[in-house]
Enzyme design. Sequence first.
Site, PDB file in Angstrom:
ATOM      1  N   CYS A 193      35.438  44.404  27.419  1.00  0.00           N
ATOM      2  CA  CYS A 193      36.602  43.953  28.190  1.00  0.00           C
ATOM      3  C   CYS A 193      36.795  42.502  27.781  1.00  0.00           C
ATOM      4  CB  CYS A 193      36.306  44.063  29.683  1.00  0.00           C
ATOM      5  SG  CYS A 193      37.432  43.098  30.721  1.00  0.00           S
ATOM      6  N   HIS A 239      37.780  39.958  29.162  1.00  0.00           N
ATOM      7  CA  HIS A 239      37.357  38.894  30.092  1.00  0.00           C
ATOM      8  C   HIS A 239      35.886  38.503  29.871  1.00  0.00           C
ATOM      9  CE1 HIS A 239      40.955  39.958  32.447  1.00  0.00           C
ATOM     10  NE2 HIS A 239      40.734  38.901  33.219  1.00  0.00           N
ATOM     11  N   CYS A 290      43.381  43.488  25.365  1.00  0.00           N
ATOM     12  CA  CYS A 290      42.888  44.109  26.582  1.00  0.00           C
ATOM     13  C   CYS A 290      42.185  45.401  26.187  1.00  0.00           C
ATOM     14  CB  CYS A 290      44.088  44.407  27.483  1.00  0.00           C
ATOM     15  SG  CYS A 290      43.680  45.421  28.902  1.00  0.00           S
ATOM     16  N   GLU A 307      38.476  35.698  36.596  1.00  0.00           N
ATOM     17  CA  GLU A 307      39.816  35.275  37.061  1.00  0.00           C
ATOM     18  C   GLU A 307      39.708  34.088  38.019  1.00  0.00           C
ATOM     19  OE1 GLU A 307      43.100  36.202  36.371  1.00  0.00           O
ATOM     20  OE2 GLU A 307      42.245  37.319  34.691  1.00  0.00           O
ATOM     21  N   ASP A 357      47.456  40.836  28.274  1.00  0.00           N
ATOM     22  CA  ASP A 357      46.275  41.279  29.031  1.00  0.00           C
ATOM     23  C   ASP A 357      46.666  41.276  30.508  1.00  0.00           C
ATOM     24  OD1 ASP A 357      43.542  41.963  29.549  1.00  0.00           O
ATOM     25  OD2 ASP A 357      43.172  39.897  30.137  1.00  0.00           O
ATOM     26  N   SER A 358      45.702  41.664  31.356  1.00  0.00           N
ATOM     27  CA  SER A 358      45.963  41.645  32.800  1.00  0.00           C
ATOM     28  C   SER A 358      45.907  40.226  33.371  1.00  0.00           C
ATOM     29  CB  SER A 358      44.916  42.491  33.525  1.00  0.00           C
ATOM     30  OG  SER A 358      43.629  41.943  33.305  1.00  0.00           O
TER      31      SER A 358
HETATM   32  N1  DGL Z   1      40.738  42.229  30.082  1.00  0.00           N
HETATM   33  C1  DGL Z   1      41.104  43.592  30.245  1.00  0.00           C
HETATM   34  C2  DGL Z   1      40.238  44.520  29.470  1.00  0.00           C
HETATM   35  O1  DGL Z   1      39.840  44.123  28.395  1.00  0.00           O
HETATM   36  C3  DGL Z   1      41.510  44.003  31.632  1.00  0.00           C
HETATM   37  C4  DGL Z   1      40.451  43.894  32.663  1.00  0.00           C
HETATM   38  C5  DGL Z   1      40.981  44.248  34.057  1.00  0.00           C
HETATM   39  O2  DGL Z   1      42.033  43.717  34.427  1.00  0.00           O
HETATM   40  O3  DGL Z   1      40.330  45.068  34.738  1.00  0.00           O
HETATM   41  O4  DGL Z   1      39.957  45.623  29.830  1.00  0.00           O
END
Ligand code: DGL
Length: 266
Positions: free
Chosen positions: A184, A186, A73, A152, A10-11
């Site tokens: 997402c 997150h 992600c 984050e 993931d990011s």
């Molecule tokens: N967690 C990721 C997603 O599901 C990336 C979110 C991001 O870095 O903008 O899209």
Amino acid sequence: MKTRPIGIFDSGVGGLTVVKSLLARLPGESFIYYGDTAHVPYGSKSREELFKYANDIVSFLLSREVKIIVVACGTHSSVTLPEIEKTCPVPLLGVVKPGARAAAQATRNGKIGVIATQATVNSCSYSLSINAIEPEHEIFSAACARFVPLVEAGILDGKETRQAVEEYIAPLLQRKIDTLVMGCTHYPFLAPVISDISGEGVTLVDPATQTIEELIGILKQNDILNDNEACGTREFYVSGNEESFYRVGRLLLGDVIQKVDRIELD
Ligand code: DGL
């Protein structure tokens, strides 16, 4: 082959929602997690940038001999996965199709909200996947740019978070959705606030749960499910600051995170 690790990326800390479900269902599996924190947020990046990051991370995970890769992600599952899986030598599993299946099943009135990054919303991946299962379902999407920086930073509640959730979700609630996909990875860390604001009548869908059920199916089908009783090994890598990932990661996932190493892939 069975004892090889699972690759997950993931990011940043978002993919830890997928790790959480993995640990609950498959504690014996080893995994290697890569958080591309030098490039977070992914949601505002171009296709070219996303392809470069995905190719670098997939190559890194393959060099570590992973048996399968979970694209934890929503953005990469929407944008790069359909292309990258064509040439990847191990199976790739994203979160969008499992999340779409869970949402299509959960709704009672056929009105589904999807909150995700701008890149995921632009790709229409959730609408296309849900409508491929049930063409009559109506999908209403909202890009929530402020959520990823909040997660984050480990700011999961408080005035700023509540205001952001209210603002993004109000237009979806006006559409009378009864199901809301946290598209997402997150976002499930904000689930207590999201659920508080969306109310009892809205079912929240965390795609991670269904993703891990489908992962179990793929591992079994390929005869690569690790049936060892012992606990698997867990490795965490980032491209950016390892201390901040360690701190926020442990807040979100607990002491499963013992150590974080920085590996730049550029
Ligand atoms: N967690 C990721 C997603 O599901 C990336 C979110 C991001 O870095 O903008 O899209």
